[in-house]
Design a protein around this motif. Structure first.
Motif, PDB file in Angstrom:
ATOM      1  N   VAL A  75       0.844  -1.198   0.000  1.00 62.15           N
ATOM      2  CA  VAL A  75       0.000   0.000   0.000  1.00 62.15           C
ATOM      3  C   VAL A  75       0.882   1.252   0.000  1.00 62.15           C
ATOM      4  N   PRO A  76       0.579   2.243  -0.862  1.00 63.21           N
ATOM      5  CA  PRO A  76       1.392   3.468  -0.892  1.00 63.21           C
ATOM      6  C   PRO A  76       1.297   4.244   0.419  1.00 63.21           C
ATOM      7  N   THR A  77       2.451   4.542   1.021  1.00 61.20           N
ATOM      8  CA  THR A  77       2.494   5.234   2.310  1.00 61.20           C
ATOM      9  C   THR A  77       3.854   5.905   2.443  1.00 61.20           C
ATOM     10  N   ALA A  78       4.031   6.761   3.454  1.00 65.53           N
ATOM     11  CA  ALA A  78       5.300   7.469   3.635  1.00 65.53           C
ATOM     12  C   ALA A  78       6.407   6.483   4.012  1.00 65.53           C
ATOM     13  N   ALA A  79       7.641   6.723   3.507  1.00 64.61           N
ATOM     14  CA  ALA A  79       8.795   5.931   3.943  1.00 64.61           C
ATOM     15  C   ALA A  79       8.982   6.152   5.443  1.00 64.61           C
ATOM     16  N   TYR A  80       9.462   5.123   6.162  1.00 61.60           N
ATOM     17  CA  TYR A  80       9.498   5.229   7.622  1.00 61.60           C
ATOM     18  C   TYR A  80      10.571   4.355   8.235  1.00 61.60           C
ATOM     19  N   GLY A  81      10.825   4.587   9.507  1.00 66.73           N
ATOM     20  CA  GLY A  81      11.590   3.666  10.324  1.00 66.73           C
ATOM     21  C   GLY A  81      10.924   3.623  11.687  1.00 66.73           C
ATOM     22  N   SER A  82      11.052   2.504  12.407  1.00 63.41           N
ATOM     23  CA  SER A  82      10.499   2.488  13.765  1.00 63.41           C
ATOM     24  C   SER A  82      11.610   2.132  14.752  1.00 63.41           C
ATOM     25  N   PHE A  83      11.624   2.828  15.884  1.00 61.33           N
ATOM     26  CA  PHE A  83      12.774   2.796  16.794  1.00 61.33           C
ATOM     27  C   PHE A  83      12.334   2.841  18.251  1.00 61.33           C
ATOM     28  N   ASP A  84      13.155   2.195  19.119  1.00 59.29           N
ATOM     29  CA  ASP A  84      13.037   2.471  20.552  1.00 59.29           C
ATOM     30  C   ASP A  84      14.362   2.987  21.125  1.00 59.29           C
ATOM     31  N   ASP A  85      15.358   3.115  20.247  1.00 63.68           N
ATOM     32  CA  ASP A  85      16.677   3.595  20.679  1.00 63.68           C
ATOM     33  C   ASP A  85      16.915   5.016  20.149  1.00 63.68           C
ATOM     34  N   TYR A  86      17.311   5.920  21.035  1.00 65.99           N
ATOM     35  CA  TYR A  86      17.443   7.328  20.645  1.00 65.99           C
ATOM     36  C   TYR A  86      18.505   7.526  19.568  1.00 65.99           C
ATOM     37  N   GLN A  87      19.695   6.933  19.738  1.00 62.56           N
ATOM     38  CA  GLN A  87      20.785   7.194  18.786  1.00 62.56           C
ATOM     39  C   GLN A  87      20.413   6.754  17.372  1.00 62.56           C
ATOM     40  N   GLN A  88      19.826   5.565  17.268  1.00 58.90           N
ATOM     41  CA  GLN A  88      19.431   5.077  15.942  1.00 58.90           C
ATOM     42  C   GLN A  88      18.340   5.953  15.340  1.00 58.90           C
ATOM     43  N   ALA A  89      17.378   6.336  16.183  1.00 59.39           N
ATOM     44  CA  ALA A  89      16.274   7.166  15.697  1.00 59.39           C
ATOM     45  C   ALA A  89      16.791   8.528  15.240  1.00 59.39           C
ATOM     46  N   ALA A  90      17.716   9.116  16.040  1.00 59.05           N
ATOM     47  CA  ALA A  90      18.254  10.436  15.702  1.00 59.05           C
ATOM     48  C   ALA A  90      19.050  10.368  14.398  1.00 59.05           C
ATOM     49  N   ALA A  91      19.788   9.282  14.207  1.00 62.33           N
ATOM     50  CA  ALA A  91      20.566   9.139  12.976  1.00 62.33           C
ATOM     51  C   ALA A  91      19.625   9.071  11.766  1.00 62.33           C
ATOM     52  N   PHE A  92      18.506   8.339  11.917  1.00 65.56           N
ATOM     53  CA  PHE A  92      17.536   8.240  10.817  1.00 65.56           C
ATOM     54  C   PHE A  92      16.908   9.605  10.536  1.00 65.56           C
ATOM     55  N   LEU A  93      16.538  10.319  11.609  1.00 70.59           N
ATOM     56  CA  LEU A  93      15.957  11.662  11.436  1.00 70.59           C
ATOM     57  C   LEU A  93      16.915  12.558  10.649  1.00 70.59           C
ATOM     58  N   ARG A  94      18.202  12.524  11.052  1.00 71.54           N
ATOM     59  CA  ARG A  94      19.197  13.396  10.402  1.00 71.54           C
ATOM     60  C   ARG A  94      19.387  13.053   8.932  1.00 71.54           C
ATOM     61  N   SER A  95      19.064  11.801   8.556  1.00 72.42           N
ATOM     62  CA  SER A  95      19.263  11.386   7.159  1.00 72.42           C
ATOM     63  C   SER A  95      18.126  11.870   6.258  1.00 72.42           C
ATOM     64  N   LEU A  96      17.039  12.400   6.874  1.00 72.78           N
ATOM     65  CA  LEU A  96      15.873  12.826   6.082  1.00 72.78           C
ATOM     66  C   LEU A  96      15.959  14.325   5.791  1.00 72.78           C
ATOM     67  N   PRO A  97      15.385  14.744   4.661  1.00 70.49           N
ATOM     68  CA  PRO A  97      15.474  16.151   4.284  1.00 70.49           C
ATOM     69  C   PRO A  97      14.511  17.076   5.046  1.00 70.49           C
ATOM     70  N   GLY A  98      13.518  16.540   5.712  1.00 78.63           N
ATOM     71  CA  GLY A  98      12.520  17.377   6.377  1.00 78.63           C
ATOM     72  C   GLY A  98      11.428  17.806   5.408  1.00 78.63           C
ATOM     73  N   PRO A  99      10.234  18.217   5.916  1.00 75.68           N
ATOM     74  CA  PRO A  99       9.906  18.286   7.337  1.00 75.68           C
ATOM     75  C   PRO A  99       9.973  16.910   8.009  1.00 75.68           C
ATOM     76  N   TRP A 100      10.185  16.922   9.327  1.00 77.60           N
ATOM     77  CA  TRP A 100      10.418  15.703  10.076  1.00 77.60           C
ATOM     78  C   TRP A 100       9.167  15.315  10.855  1.00 77.60           C
ATOM     79  N   VAL A 101       8.817  14.034  10.773  1.00 74.59           N
ATOM     80  CA  VAL A 101       7.578  13.563  11.385  1.00 74.59           C
ATOM     81  C   VAL A 101       7.918  12.507  12.440  1.00 74.59           C
ATOM     82  N   VAL A 102       7.543  12.766  13.692  1.00 77.04           N
ATOM     83  CA  VAL A 102       7.822  11.847  14.806  1.00 77.04           C
ATOM     84  C   VAL A 102       6.495  11.444  15.441  1.00 77.04           C
ATOM     85  N   LYS A 103       6.195  10.135  15.456  1.00 77.32           N
ATOM     86  CA  LYS A 103       4.902   9.649  15.954  1.00 77.32           C
ATOM     87  C   LYS A 103       5.095   8.675  17.108  1.00 77.32           C
TER      88      LYS A 103
END
Ligand SMILES: Nc1ncnc2c1ncn2[C@@H]1O[C@H](COP(=O)(O)OP(=O)(O)O)[C@@H](O)[C@H]1O
Ligand SMILES: [Mg+2]
Length: 410
Positions: A75-103
């Motif tokens: 199904v067409p949807t936004a590219a994503y990652g799911s995390f419970d670790d801050y460092q990994q999540a922050a690295a993924f966020l930094r790799s995206l161009p923005g706007p940044w979506v955190v759910k």
């Protein structure tokens, strides 16, 4: 209605637990009891239930689970990652161009999503979620997504385990402030029909998103009977699914029910029995509906409650108007109602086009008051100005306000 609230009119309420009630058909409203398995408990007793079991309700209860399901279903949807670790999540966020979506992964009453235009804001929000500071357990896992853009659309599909039928589309207003400013809320208003979503768009969403999702649920052994609510963004690359909810969403339902002309109960009972093929497709009136949410001051962060609600009777007596009650309680002195939650009332106006419906909703909403009442002034404004008005000659001659009152009671 169990338990309902004291602002409901024309309905019998009970404080008895649903599991203790004998009924021909159970319709489960909110997401928390569905995620908690109330539909399974009622079915175990032989009840006919409209609403998914705990297995299917995970589609709303865990955004990480939902995203993985959509990936498997194609199904067409936004590219994503799911995390419970801050460092990994922050690295993924930094790799995206923005706007940044955190759910938040878990349930957050519509307030768990941040769409940030500054990376630092997204990182701070990520930290507060993962540390359990802002949303407790619900935020200890997060879903991070690429930012999409485009008009939003909600399509609710009634499902019987293998078939699905779409209800009329609606659009809601998530941000608390005029012009889509401020934080996300549970929804500040809605309208239906949606001029940017003609039937071809609805068909595309059903074929490319809802039906593949239902098939994937079945493949996983989940017999999904209830509402699949698709939150959609109409992006330049076509419709993409933002999320699925497992129930009638509000405030969209407040603009869909009054337009629903065929037998609601018959359709829900058929879906609950796995027999959608045995009933006609739902029919919606050619007119329009607009709903405006009246919220407590401080909503969504810290709503202040306990204020006396004035003018409810006057608003309810307006023709072509329904007032739905949410966060209300009986006043301690027994005289009327007081505010008891963030979103207090939702005032729906009906008309032959969005402009007329909007006028009816705001005229009735203007009769209601309490200190600090918050409402957005711009619900359906753009759509009513640029949409395609429906000529009054095509309106059904039946007195729609009385028939919808009866439908609500049914
Ligand atoms: N990937 C995204 N890109 C841009 N905006 C988004 C994205 N995901 C969500 N949003 C915005 O945030 C709102 C809430 O997100 P959603 O996933 O529907 O969570 P919930 O309804 O559970 O709070 C959406 O209606 C949309 O306005
Ligand atoms: Mg949503």
């Amino acid at each position: 209605v169990a338990p309902g609230n004291p602002g409901m009119v024309g309905l019998e309420r009970t404080s008895v637990a649903p599991e203790q009630i004998e009924a021909d058909l159970y319709v489960i409203g909110p997401e928390a009891p569905l995620v908690d398995g109330i539909a399974d408990r009622l079915r175990a007793k032989g009840g006919l239930v409209f609403g998914p079991g705990a297995d299917g309700a995970r589609i709303e209860g865990s955004k990480a689970w939902m995203k993985a399901l959509l990936a498997d279903a194609g199904v067409p949807t936004a590219a994503y990652g799911s995390f419970d670790d801050y460092q990994q999540a922050a690295a993924f966020l930094r790799s995206l161009p923005g706007p940044w979506v955190v759910k938040t992964d878990g349930l957050a009453a519509g307030k768990g999503v941040l769409v940030a235009h500054e990376l630092d804001e997204a990182l701070a929000d990520l930290r507060a979620k993962l540390d359990g500071v802002s949303f407790g357990q619900a935020g200890r896992r997060v879903v991070i997504e690429e930012g999409l853009s485009g008009p939003e659309l909600s399509i609710m599909a009634i499902c019987d385990g293998q078939r699905a039928v779409a209800l009329a589309g609606a659009q809601d207003f998530k941000r608390v402030g005029a012009g889509d400013t401020g934080p996300n809320t549970g929804g500040m208003g809605a309208y239906s029909p949606v001029p940017v979503a003609p039937p071809a768009v609805v068909d595309e969403v059903m074929e490319r998103a809802v039906l593949p999702t239902l098939s994937e649920l079945r493949r996983r052994g989940i017999d999904y009977r209830g509402v699949l609510y698709a939150g959609i963004m109409l992006t330049p690359d076509g419709p993409k699914i933002i999320e699925f909810n497992c129930r009638f969403g509000d405030p969209e339902t407040q603009v869909i029910l009054p337009r629903w002309e065929s037998d609601v109960t018959e359709l829900l009972a058929a879906a609950a029995a796995g027999r959608l093929d045995s009933v006609p497709a739902p029919v919606f009136g050619v007119g329009a509906a607009v709903t405006v949410v009246l919220a407590a001051p401080g909503y969504p962060e810290e709503p202040q409650t306990g204020a006396r609600i004035q003018g409810l009777g006057a608003a309810r007596s307006q023709p072509g108007v329904h007032v739905y009650a949410a966060g209300v309680a009986l006043a301690p002195d027994g005289e009327g109602l007081v505010t008891a939650g963030g979103r207090v009332l939702s005032v729906t106006g009906l008309g032959c086009d969005l402009g007329e419906a909007r006028h009816a909703a705001y005229a009735a909403a203007g009769r209601i008051d309490w200190p600090g009442l918050v409402m957005r002034p711009d619900i359906a404004l753009a759509a009513s100005g640029t949409g395609h008005p429906i000529s009054s000659a095509r309106l059904t001659p039946t007195p729609s306000s009385t028939s919808t009152e009866e439908e609500m009671r049914a």
